[in-house]
Design a protein around this motif. Structure first.
Motif, short mmCIF file in Angstrom:
data_model
loop_
_atom_site.label_atom_id
_atom_site.label_comp_id
_atom_site.label_asym_id
_atom_site.label_seq_id
_atom_site.Cartn_x
_atom_site.Cartn_y
_atom_site.Cartn_z
N ASN A 133 6.73 3.97 -5.27
CA ASN A 133 6.24 2.59 -5.26
C ASN A 133 6.11 1.97 -6.64
N ASP A 134 6.72 2.55 -7.66
CA ASP A 134 6.80 1.86 -8.95
C ASP A 134 7.80 0.72 -8.84
N THR A 135 7.54 -0.38 -9.53
CA THR A 135 8.46 -1.52 -9.51
C THR A 135 8.85 -1.88 -10.94
N GLN A 172 1.01 4.03 6.40
CA GLN A 172 0.14 3.77 5.25
C GLN A 172 -1.08 2.92 5.65
N GLY A 179 2.05 6.12 -1.10
CA GLY A 179 3.09 5.45 -1.85
C GLY A 179 3.30 4.04 -1.35
N ALA A 180 4.56 3.61 -1.37
CA ALA A 180 4.88 2.24 -1.01
C ALA A 180 4.73 2.01 0.49
N LYS A 181 4.52 0.75 0.85
CA LYS A 181 4.45 0.35 2.25
C LYS A 181 5.81 -0.19 2.69
N TRP A 197 14.93 7.62 -0.65
CA TRP A 197 13.82 8.55 -0.91
C TRP A 197 13.81 9.71 0.09
N ASN A 230 2.61 2.57 -10.54
CA ASN A 230 1.76 2.85 -9.38
C ASN A 230 1.85 4.30 -8.89
N TYR A 231 3.00 4.89 -9.03
CA TYR A 231 3.25 6.20 -8.40
C TYR A 231 2.52 7.31 -9.15
#
Length: 332
Positions: A133-135, A172, A179-181, A197, A230-231
């Motif tokens: 979930n890093d951008t 989530q 992690g990411a949604k 992923w 974020n991760y």
């Protein structure tokens, strides 16, 4: 005495003649080390130098909290429950659930991220739960650079492994976000970041395609990258790196495949030259070679669908033994 002796010698002579004729008519091939596969041979056994393994220490984790200060008592007490469940990351997923809506309740391999109070989690398992979930935002001279996140997954994954009728559900929504949604209005077959992923890497160091910059970037210019960190990799000592790379019709920069081809090709060439020199310098002394010839002389189907084969006896020619085989079919 003379008559008996004559009779005895005559019988002995007849026996020797029969043995010699049987030996003459024998079709048994002459013994040789070649036909008996007794020649010395080289059989290399290749041992992989790089083996992927998962190491999980369980002796401390499988001890109940009330025995944490006296582990010896725990292991020696017969009444304590010694059962311990460990979950490995790569197994915590359900391919059947990802493929079809009918497999929504197939969550047996997804624990602990298998279900909530509202029902099963789609997609379930720790692999999906830990979705990256890093951008990253790119800009050049205060102008935003667009990153295309389409066509980054394998076509086989989009067509066969992620169903068009499978939508995220209860994903989530628990107390601990991994992690990411996901967009619950899009089927999994259109969420390519998840596909990338979910294709689990074989090695601990790996690369995942984030997106594509489909415009030319001028040389000697500075690109500004805004990162949302974020991760969580700090809990297990992991590392994250951003890689910008050009691609060609052969793909991105990856030296492993080229090096592997060169090493294997060089090894095959070396072995070929080695065995040729070995054959020329020290040829085999055993020249007895038997040739087996398969012949089918005449074949046709009769009214009863029987398969007729006319046979012909083998013959000896010089030092080579010709043997005829009959090949029969169950039906015509």
């Amino acid at each position: 005495m003379d008559a008996n002796g004559a009779t005895t010698s005559s019988a002995a002579g007849g026996g020797s003649n029969s043995k010699s004729s049987a030996k003459k008519n024998s079709r048994k091939p002459k013994y040789s080390r070649f036909t008996q596969q007794e020649l010395p041979a080289c059989k290399p056994v290749l041992t992989p130098g790089l083996v992927v393994e998962i190491v999980d220490r369980y002796d401390d984790s499988c001890v109940p909290p009330n025995y944490s200060n006296d582990k010896l008592k725990f292991i020696q007490t017969a009444d304590t429950n010694k059962s311990c469940v460990r979950i490995f990351y790569v197994k915590s997923r359900s391919d059947q659930q990802l493929r079809s809506k009918s497999g929504e309740k197939d969550i047996s391999d997804c624990s602990p991220e298998d279900k909530t109070k509202d029902g099963p989690i789609v997609p379930c398992g720790l692999v999906a739960w830990s979705l990256f979930n890093d951008t990253y935002g790119f800009s050049l001279d205060s102008k935003t650079i667009r990153v295309n996140k389409h066509d980054i997954a394998w076509k086989s994954d989009k067509d066969h492994k992620f169903g068009v009728d499978v939508y995220p559900k209860n994903f989530q929504t628990g107390g601990l976000i991994g992690g990411a949604k996901l967009n619950s209005s899009l089927p999994l077959s259109e969420q390519e970041a998840l596909m990338v992923w979910m294709r689990t890497a074989a090695l601990p160091t790996f690369r995942k395609l984030y997106g594509k910059i489909e415009e030319d970037l001028p040389a000697n210019k500075k690109i500004q990258v805004v990162i949302q960190n974020n991760y969580n990799t700090y809990s297990f000592g992991g590392k994250k790196k951003l890689v910008l790379s050009t691609t060609s019709w052969m793909g991105g920069k990856n030296d492993f495949l080229g090096i592997a081809y060169i090493v294997v090709g060089g090894l095959c060439l070396f072995l070929a030259v080695f065995f040729i020199l070995l054959y020329v310098i020290k040829p085999s002394s055993d020249r007895s070679v038997f040739c087996f010839q398969i012949r089918i002389f005449h074949q046709k189907c009769n009214k009863n669908n029987a398969f007729e084969v006319a046979m012909k006896r083998g013959r000896k020619e010089r030092s080579m033994s010709v043997v005829d085989f009959v090949i029969a079919k169950p039906e015509c």
